[in-house]
Design an enzyme around this catalytic site. Structure first.
Site, PDB file in Angstrom:
ATOM      1  N   TYR A  82       7.551   1.925  -1.383  1.00 41.10           N
ATOM      2  CA  TYR A  82       7.305   1.063  -0.316  1.00 41.10           C
ATOM      3  C   TYR A  82       8.302  -0.342  -0.246  1.00 41.10           C
ATOM      4  O   TYR A  82       9.079  -0.346   0.278  1.00 41.10           O
ATOM      5  CB  TYR A  82       5.979   0.538  -0.332  1.00 41.10           C
ATOM      6  CG  TYR A  82       4.888   1.636   0.201  1.00 41.10           C
ATOM      7  CD1 TYR A  82       5.138   2.200   1.442  1.00 41.10           C
ATOM      8  CD2 TYR A  82       4.182   2.286  -0.648  1.00 41.10           C
ATOM      9  CE1 TYR A  82       4.231   3.248   1.924  1.00 41.10           C
ATOM     10  CE2 TYR A  82       3.269   3.334  -0.166  1.00 41.10           C
ATOM     11  CZ  TYR A  82       3.282   3.972   0.933  1.00 41.10           C
ATOM     12  OH  TYR A  82       2.563   4.771   1.522  1.00 41.10           O
ATOM     13  N   PRO A  95       1.743   4.091   9.089  1.00 44.22           N
ATOM     14  CA  PRO A  95       0.758   4.732   9.974  1.00 44.22           C
ATOM     15  C   PRO A  95      -0.328   4.159  11.009  1.00 44.22           C
ATOM     16  O   PRO A  95      -0.606   3.110  10.484  1.00 44.22           O
ATOM     17  CB  PRO A  95      -0.052   5.716   8.951  1.00 44.22           C
ATOM     18  CG  PRO A  95      -0.196   4.907   7.718  1.00 44.22           C
ATOM     19  CD  PRO A  95       0.836   3.760   7.727  1.00 44.22           C
ATOM     20  N   HIS A 321       1.068   0.058   4.723  1.00 47.62           N
ATOM     21  CA  HIS A 321       0.550   1.340   4.032  1.00 47.62           C
ATOM     22  C   HIS A 321       0.545   1.001   2.300  1.00 47.62           C
ATOM     23  O   HIS A 321      -0.036   1.844   1.505  1.00 47.62           O
ATOM     24  CB  HIS A 321       1.360   2.540   4.333  1.00 47.62           C
ATOM     25  CG  HIS A 321       0.663   3.950   3.925  1.00 47.62           C
ATOM     26  ND1 HIS A 321      -0.454   3.841   3.393  1.00 47.62           N
ATOM     27  CD2 HIS A 321       1.341   5.056   4.120  1.00 47.62           C
ATOM     28  CE1 HIS A 321      -0.589   5.289   3.321  1.00 47.62           C
ATOM     29  NE2 HIS A 321       0.088   6.033   3.770  1.00 47.62           N
ATOM     30  N   SER A 437      -3.910  12.953  -3.338  1.00 52.50           N
ATOM     31  CA  SER A 437      -4.667  12.055  -3.981  1.00 52.50           C
ATOM     32  C   SER A 437      -4.783  12.001  -5.529  1.00 52.50           C
ATOM     33  O   SER A 437      -5.106  13.163  -6.042  1.00 52.50           O
ATOM     34  CB  SER A 437      -5.902  11.638  -3.409  1.00 52.50           C
ATOM     35  OG  SER A 437      -6.693  10.557  -3.977  1.00 52.50           O
ATOM     36  N   SER A 535       0.714  15.310   5.845  1.00 54.94           N
ATOM     37  CA  SER A 535      -0.551  14.859   5.342  1.00 54.94           C
ATOM     38  C   SER A 535      -1.749  15.352   6.256  1.00 54.94           C
ATOM     39  O   SER A 535      -1.592  15.313   7.317  1.00 54.94           O
ATOM     40  CB  SER A 535      -0.294  13.354   5.409  1.00 54.94           C
ATOM     41  OG  SER A 535      -1.576  12.835   4.897  1.00 54.94           O
TER      42      SER A 535
END
Length: 622
Positions: A82, A95, A321, A437, A535
């Site tokens: 990011y 998103p 995000h 995750s 995802s």
């Protein structure tokens, strides 16, 4: 602090063995690189792993870092994923969650919905502030493990500050005597400060509605030529950082920026978009607001949570995000919507509402230079609006119940179908990202499930080869699903390759070593260019998540498996001559139907008793 019994259960993220990661890297890339490329890559990898070589040194240093930190990869990952990214946030990074379409008769109805939403946000935040939110436990693969909850506590306390070379994720810190808490309401491309705590009393739903009505009235009476400063936040990160540096030279602008950067969240009261409200068009409105001529300036993209309430019933949330993952966003929004749907409104007009101080509009002083930058930002957002090709598709033939009846993981099955669809469109597989995750570990975020496996390639090739029997196709389907499932387990338990390779690469940079050949190799570049970014974002409420592609010639593919259907949100860029969202969706539907038909034919042809004896039946589950 988290409860002691939970803190004791939280685990540190370990580091995989170097040999394991390098072997997995080679296996995963052999079928995606050309033979000549791969021969060179194998030589480079063998040199890297040789005793006394760079790999051994970096692995040792990484193990030392692990022993000194709560999570050895967190900072590296956050910056790489990011903060170092210079692309604009809308479409490229942020998103969105699209709520069920609401039916509002007029602006008043939408304001009531917004007041209710804010009231529930404040209730949820109170649970976060009191650290009373129940601990999440893993579902799906390896279910039952307690998960790290730290991401939740960044929902309303974070801000992404733009930088010239790298952004900063700012965490707000509470003080002994905190200032009155406030949200920012965006309306008609202007921003209003709405205190939600006045005289130590949290505003109730009725109070909030009264304040929102004041804001809507103030916005209607404003000069329509006032600058839409929010457009600057939709620009590239370096461009926005440069514009912000100009803004803060004036004290009025500094005050307005401070109010936005310290707010709990944004609530964006959108005008009607004027387009047919299909699922696809509602997704587009969430992703970019329709551009400068619609609600594109009615946003502030640096803030993690932007709740959108459109007068035409288009509602949802836009997510910056970097502080948290999609499942945290889902849990939060499901809490809000379930309470809004499941309990009566608390709108009871109180006599005190007229005594509330009016919300304050934030003012801006714009130099000619800032006006020029605003025009540039607006034009770039408009190009992004025209470039995005989105297709929200509800596959109704079957859902996860059918896949489970075949004794397969729904996520693995769908991932294989995505590979099949890509192969139909492009005649090959490409590097694929599926988020996994790793919240089983302290400060865990995600690692990558590399779904473009050799087994998936073997399966999709068999499906396009008329000489291969159904029995052999079914065997290859099981192998592809198992390969995907096994990689998923490796990823969620901290044994995948992407975070490990990232850590080794970043340590070499920190130590000012010459960049290892493995990280300048063409195969490594290909491996990190995710043509297919996927995802799974499942929900229990009727809503869906979507996002844009991560590379110019790629696809974004978010999916939400339900019992009898699957919602797919497929995105691509129109400027690419290689991609087309409608083409991919058609190929995906055909692939899912063919996979269903194959399973049904196999079930009909082989009796259950014979399946156990058959050499081409399901391979043993791990």
């Amino acid at each position: 602090m988290l409860p002691q019994e939970y803190r004791l259960k939280r685990k540190f993220l370990d580091i995989p063995a170097l040999e394991q990661t390098l072997d997995m890297y080679l296996k995963g890339m052999e079928h995606l690189a050309t033979p000549e490329q791969f021969r060179k890559t194998r030589e480079i990898v063998e040199k890297f792993r040789a005793p006394g070589g760079q790999g051994e040194l970096l692995q040792k240093k990484l193990l030392e870092r692990r022993d000194k930190t709560d999570n050895w990869v967190y900072d590296y990952w956050l910056e790489d994923m990011y903060l170092n990214n210079r692309l604009a946030l809308p479409v490229n990074s942020s998103p969105v969650m699209v709520f069920p379409k609401q039916t509002f008769r007029d602006r008043s109805d939408s304001l009531r919905f917004a007041a209710r939403l804010i009231s529930e946000v404040l209730e949820y935040k109170a649970q976060l502030d009191g650290r009373t939110l129940p601990v999440d436990y893993a579902r799906g693969q390896l279910a039952g493990t307690p998960l790290c909850m730290e991401q939740y506590y960044r929902l309303f306390t974070s801000y992404r500050l733009p930088g010239l070379k790298k952004d900063t994720l700012v965490a707000q810190k509470s003080s002994v005597m905190p200032e009155p808490e406030h949200i920012i309401v965006a309306c008609k491309n202007q921003f209003f400060m709405l205190d939600v705590l006045i005289n130590f009393r949290r505003l109730n739903e009725s109070d909030l509605l009264a304040q929102l009505e004041k804001i809507a009235k103030m916005a209607e009476n404003l000069d329509e030529h006032l600058p839409s400063i929010g457009l600057l936040t939709s620009d590239g990160r370096t461009e926005w950082a440069e514009a912000r540096a100009l803004l803060i030279k004036d004290s009025t602008n500094r005050d307005s920026l401070d109010m936005i950067e310290r707010c709990i969240c944004l609530v964006c009261l959108d005008d009607a978009s004027g387009v047919e409200l299909t699922d696809t068009n509602r997704a587009l409105q969430m992703l970019h607001g329709g551009g400068r001529e619609s609600n594109g300036g009615n946003r502030w993209y640096d803030k993690p949570m932007q709740f959108v309430v459109g007068v035409d019933g288009v509602c949802g949330v836009v997510c910056e995000h970097s502080p948290f993952e999609g499942i945290v966003l889902v849990q939060c929004t499901e809490f809000l919507l379930k309470r809004m749907i499941g309990s009566p409104s608390k709108l009871v007009r109180a006599a005190s509402v007229t005594e509330l101080p009016a919300p304050r509009r934030l003012h801006w002083k714009c130099s000619p230079e800032i006006q020029t930058l605003l025009m540039s930002s607006a034009e770039k957002l408009q190009r992004l609006v025209g470039n995005l090709d989105m297709d929200v598709f509800k596959f109704k033939t079957y859902g996860k119940d059918f896949i489970k009846s075949q004794k397969m993981s729904p996520d693995a099955f769908i991932q294989v179908a995505l590979q099949f669809a890509f192969y139909r469109c492009h005649g090959r597989l490409a590097s694929t990202y599926e988020s996994a995750s790793i919240r089983r570990f302290r400060e865990g975020r995600v690692d990558n499930i590399r779904s473009a496996t050799a087994e998936a390639l073997a399966f999709v090739k068999s499906m396009t080869d008329g000489k291969i029997s159904d029995a052999e196709k079914m065997k290859k389907l099981w192998e592809a699903v198992d390969a995907q499932t096994n990689y998923t387990i490796l990823a969620i338990t901290g044994q995948a390759i992407d975070n490990h390779l990232l850590g080794l690469r970043e340590l070499a940079r920190e130590l000012k070593l010459e960049k290892p050949d493995i990280f300048v190799d063409e195969t490594y570049r290909i491996s990190n260019r995710f043509i297919l970014s996927t995802s799974q974002v499942p929900t229990t409420v009727d809503m869906f998540c979507c996002y844009g592609p991560v590379v110019p010639n790629g696809y974004g593919a978010c999916y939400n498996p339900q019992a009898d259907h699957v919602i797919f949100c497929v995105s691509s860029f129109r400027e690419s001559t290689e991609t087309c969202s409608a083409m991919f969706v058609n190929a995906l539907e055909e692939s899912l139907v063919e996979m269903r038909d194959l399973c049904c034919k196999w079930n009909a042809a082989v009796k259950p008793a014979e399946q156990k004896k058959s050499a081409v039946g399901p391979v043993k589950r791990k």
